[in-house]
Design a protein around this motif. Structure first.
Motif, PDB file in Angstrom:
ATOM      1  N   ALA A 243      26.575  48.574  34.993  1.00 48.46           N
ATOM      2  CA  ALA A 243      27.909  48.001  35.225  1.00 48.46           C
ATOM      3  C   ALA A 243      27.791  46.495  35.387  1.00 48.46           C
ATOM      4  O   ALA A 243      26.707  45.950  35.645  1.00 48.46           O
ATOM      5  CB  ALA A 243      28.549  48.616  36.473  1.00 48.46           C
ATOM      6  N   PHE A 244      28.917  45.840  35.234  1.00 51.12           N
ATOM      7  CA  PHE A 244      29.050  44.420  35.563  1.00 51.12           C
ATOM      8  C   PHE A 244      29.892  44.319  36.822  1.00 51.12           C
ATOM      9  O   PHE A 244      30.901  45.025  36.959  1.00 51.12           O
ATOM     10  CB  PHE A 244      29.742  43.663  34.431  1.00 51.12           C
ATOM     11  N   VAL A 245      29.518  43.440  37.749  1.00 54.99           N
ATOM     12  CA  VAL A 245      30.287  43.258  38.978  1.00 54.99           C
ATOM     13  C   VAL A 245      30.441  41.774  39.283  1.00 54.99           C
ATOM     14  O   VAL A 245      29.594  40.958  38.911  1.00 54.99           O
ATOM     15  CB  VAL A 245      29.610  43.955  40.192  1.00 54.99           C
ATOM     16  N   HIS A 246      31.537  41.448  39.928  1.00 52.51           N
ATOM     17  CA  HIS A 246      31.735  40.080  40.411  1.00 52.51           C
ATOM     18  C   HIS A 246      32.685  40.126  41.603  1.00 52.51           C
ATOM     19  O   HIS A 246      33.549  41.019  41.702  1.00 52.51           O
ATOM     20  CB  HIS A 246      32.294  39.181  39.325  1.00 52.51           C
ATOM     21  N   VAL A 247      32.530  39.172  42.497  1.00 53.55           N
ATOM     22  CA  VAL A 247      33.356  39.094  43.695  1.00 53.55           C
ATOM     23  C   VAL A 247      33.725  37.630  43.923  1.00 53.55           C
ATOM     24  O   VAL A 247      32.880  36.738  43.821  1.00 53.55           O
ATOM     25  CB  VAL A 247      32.613  39.633  44.945  1.00 53.55           C
ATOM     26  N   GLY A 248      34.991  37.385  44.208  1.00 52.52           N
ATOM     27  CA  GLY A 248      35.450  36.029  44.492  1.00 52.52           C
ATOM     28  C   GLY A 248      36.937  36.010  44.712  1.00 52.52           C
ATOM     29  O   GLY A 248      37.617  37.040  44.609  1.00 52.52           O
ATOM     30  N   THR A 249      37.475  34.844  45.018  1.00 49.72           N
ATOM     31  CA  THR A 249      38.923  34.690  45.141  1.00 49.72           C
ATOM     32  C   THR A 249      39.502  34.444  43.764  1.00 49.72           C
ATOM     33  O   THR A 249      38.760  34.237  42.783  1.00 49.72           O
ATOM     34  CB  THR A 249      39.277  33.515  46.058  1.00 49.72           C
ATOM     35  N   ASP A 250      40.835  34.429  43.679  1.00 50.03           N
ATOM     36  CA  ASP A 250      41.405  34.183  42.357  1.00 50.03           C
ATOM     37  C   ASP A 250      41.416  32.698  42.005  1.00 50.03           C
ATOM     38  O   ASP A 250      42.026  32.288  41.025  1.00 50.03           O
ATOM     39  CB  ASP A 250      42.793  34.813  42.198  1.00 50.03           C
ATOM     40  N   ARG A 251      40.710  31.872  42.772  1.00 49.91           N
ATOM     41  CA  ARG A 251      40.385  30.525  42.313  1.00 49.91           C
ATOM     42  C   ARG A 251      39.260  30.577  41.276  1.00 49.91           C
ATOM     43  O   ARG A 251      39.050  29.623  40.532  1.00 49.91           O
ATOM     44  CB  ARG A 251      39.956  29.639  43.487  1.00 49.91           C
ATOM     45  N   ASP A 252      38.515  31.666  41.288  1.00 51.16           N
ATOM     46  CA  ASP A 252      37.387  31.832  40.381  1.00 51.16           C
ATOM     47  C   ASP A 252      37.913  32.242  39.003  1.00 51.16           C
ATOM     48  O   ASP A 252      38.553  33.287  38.861  1.00 51.16           O
ATOM     49  CB  ASP A 252      36.446  32.908  40.932  1.00 51.16           C
ATOM     50  N   PRO A 253      37.664  31.441  37.960  1.00 49.16           N
ATOM     51  CA  PRO A 253      38.188  31.782  36.629  1.00 49.16           C
ATOM     52  C   PRO A 253      37.735  33.146  36.125  1.00 49.16           C
ATOM     53  O   PRO A 253      38.494  33.835  35.434  1.00 49.16           O
ATOM     54  CB  PRO A 253      37.647  30.658  35.740  1.00 49.16           C
ATOM     55  N   ALA A 254      36.511  33.555  36.464  1.00 46.48           N
ATOM     56  CA  ALA A 254      36.036  34.861  35.997  1.00 46.48           C
ATOM     57  C   ALA A 254      36.818  35.993  36.636  1.00 46.48           C
ATOM     58  O   ALA A 254      37.081  37.025  36.004  1.00 46.48           O
ATOM     59  CB  ALA A 254      34.547  35.008  36.300  1.00 46.48           C
ATOM     60  N   ILE A 255      37.209  35.835  37.895  1.00 45.32           N
ATOM     61  CA  ILE A 255      38.035  36.844  38.573  1.00 45.32           C
ATOM     62  C   ILE A 255      39.403  36.902  37.914  1.00 45.32           C
ATOM     63  O   ILE A 255      39.939  37.980  37.635  1.00 45.32           O
ATOM     64  CB  ILE A 255      38.161  36.527  40.072  1.00 45.32           C
ATOM     65  N   ARG A 256      39.992  35.747  37.642  1.00 46.15           N
ATOM     66  CA  ARG A 256      41.304  35.728  37.003  1.00 46.15           C
ATOM     67  C   ARG A 256      41.223  36.312  35.593  1.00 46.15           C
ATOM     68  O   ARG A 256      42.131  37.008  35.139  1.00 46.15           O
ATOM     69  CB  ARG A 256      41.863  34.301  36.952  1.00 46.15           C
ATOM     70  N   TYR A 257      40.145  35.996  34.899  1.00 45.66           N
ATOM     71  CA  TYR A 257      40.017  36.448  33.507  1.00 45.66           C
ATOM     72  C   TYR A 257      39.923  37.969  33.421  1.00 45.66           C
ATOM     73  O   TYR A 257      40.546  38.592  32.556  1.00 45.66           O
ATOM     74  CB  TYR A 257      38.773  35.819  32.890  1.00 45.66           C
TER      75      TYR A 257
END
Length: 395
Positions: free
Chosen positions: A41-55
């Motif tokens: 799997a791919f995982v990421h964690v952050g706020t929606d300031r993070d472009p990858a989270i928004r994307y």
């Protein structure tokens, strides 16, 4: 998202087509990366300031202030599904902890891919659930090629940037010259020179920002007037006959950026700035033709821009600066490194600056959408590159 399906939460989303486009694009790149790395799997964690989270997230940004708290996202490479856990969910525990548990409950184990910048506490939650982490730049690579919906968003931001530049051009076109300085009427209009107010960079910037907002975007604190000037404060009146550099980098409501720079001169007497201007504008035509023939590296495009300027008689001692970078959920993003490719599907900002004298520069920047080989790239919402303020108002 307790109690909801991991396929799509059913949350109201006014831009669902764009969300699906982005997720489909990311899923394709991530699936290949997971297979290559034998990861689950791919995982990421952050706020929606993070472009990858928004994307990769399920909703778009709605305004200048991102929501509070972290979001944890995963792409399950086995079931090819997206999972999202948010601080906004009515659930206890950190979103990363709940996401790790959800992956484990699905029988996932072994290696998961994550961006190198994943927060330390999020990495610990995943490791405590038995996963090994390996870094990947797959999402950044996915973002380097824009979808049709993304191009429309960037064009919207660029239209707002154009509105700001045109507002500045309008003020400069109507400005009077009083005691060697530019001046404009006060709020109530003006009947004589005595009623005119000096036009300063600070005032011009305020007017640009107001026009950007009226056009539906956010200035984002990126607007500047004569950004490279090191000798005069913001409240010094502007002068005729000198280049005035205007830079606007707004963000539209879904989070996509534009980027526009124009140089305007009131009552220009020709001279060096005219020669520099011809060279700089021609460099944009040359780079556009270059990309019509096929993909090129960032280094090659930037070098072509500079070479075209120098072909107009500027030597090694003349200061010329060029920059080529992608634009999207960040003002500058991939392709940005020298060897990265500017290819079909790329939306990039070309920025060219040349020094006119010791402290004065002439600078132009536009955003180009690169199309298939043999098809000319498209300038997005680009006003005239003329030095004459009035020329920008004739379109």
């Amino acid at each position: 998202m307790t109690g909801r399906s991991d396929r799509e939460s059913g949350a109201v989303d006014t831009d669902g087509d764009l969300v699906r486009e982005r997720r489909d694009r990311a899923a394709g790149v991530l699936s290949a990366a997971l297979e290559d790395n034998e990861a689950t799997a791919f995982v990421h964690v952050g706020t929606d300031r993070d472009p990858a989270i928004r994307y990769c997230g399920s909703t778009l940004a709605n305004g200048p202030t991102p929501s509070a708290g972290p979001t944890a996202i995963a792409y399950d490479g086995v079931d090819r599904e997206w999972l999202v856990r948010s601080a906004a969910d009515e659930s206890d525990g950190h979103p990363a902890d709940r996401l790790a548990a959800a992956l484990a409950d699905r029988g996932r184990e072994g290696t998961v891919l994550a961006p190198a910048r994943i927060p330390h506490d999020a990495a610990l939650y995943l490791e405590n659930a038995g996963f090994d982490l390996a870094s990947t730049d797959a999402v950044e690579r996915a973002r380097a090629t824009t979808t049709g919906g993304e191009r429309e968003r960037i064009a919207a931001a660029q239209r707002a940037a154009s509105a700001g530049i045109r507002r500045a051009a309008s003020l400069l076109a109507d400005a009077a010259v009083v005691d060697g300085r530019l001046a404009i009427p006060g709020d109530g209009g003006a009947a004589s020179d005595a009623d005119l107010e000096p036009l300063t960079p600070a005032q011009l910037r305020t007017e640009i920002d107001a026009a950007v907002v009226a056009a539906g975007a956010f200035p984002d604190g990126n607007t500047s007037v004569n950004p490279r000037s090191s000798v005069e404060p913001d409240d010094t009146p502007l002068r005729p006959g000198e280049p005035i550099v205007l830079e606007v980098t707004p963000r539209e409501p879904a989070g996509y950026y534009g980027g526009l720079v124009r140089t305007l001169v009131v009552d220009s007497d020709g001279g060096r700035e005219r020669r520099v201007h011809v060279a700089v504008t021609q460099s944009f035509r040359s780079a556009r033709s270059m990309l019509t023939a096929g993909p090129e590296s960032v280094t090659a495009v930037a070098a072509d821009l500079e070479a075209e300027v120098r072909s107009f008689g500027f030597g090694d001692g003349d200061a010329i600066e060029t920059r080529v970078a992608g634009v999207g959920l960040e003002p500058s993003e991939r392709p940005i490194d020298g060897g990265a490719t500017v290819a079909a599907g790329t939306v990039a900002r070309f920025d060219v600056a040349a020094r006119v004298d010791d402290d004065r520069w002439l600078r132009i920047a536009d955003i180009v959408a690169v199309n298939d080989e043999g098809e000319r790239p498209e300038w997005l919402a680009a006003p005239s590159q003329s030095l004459e303020p009035a020329a920008l108002l004739e379109e």
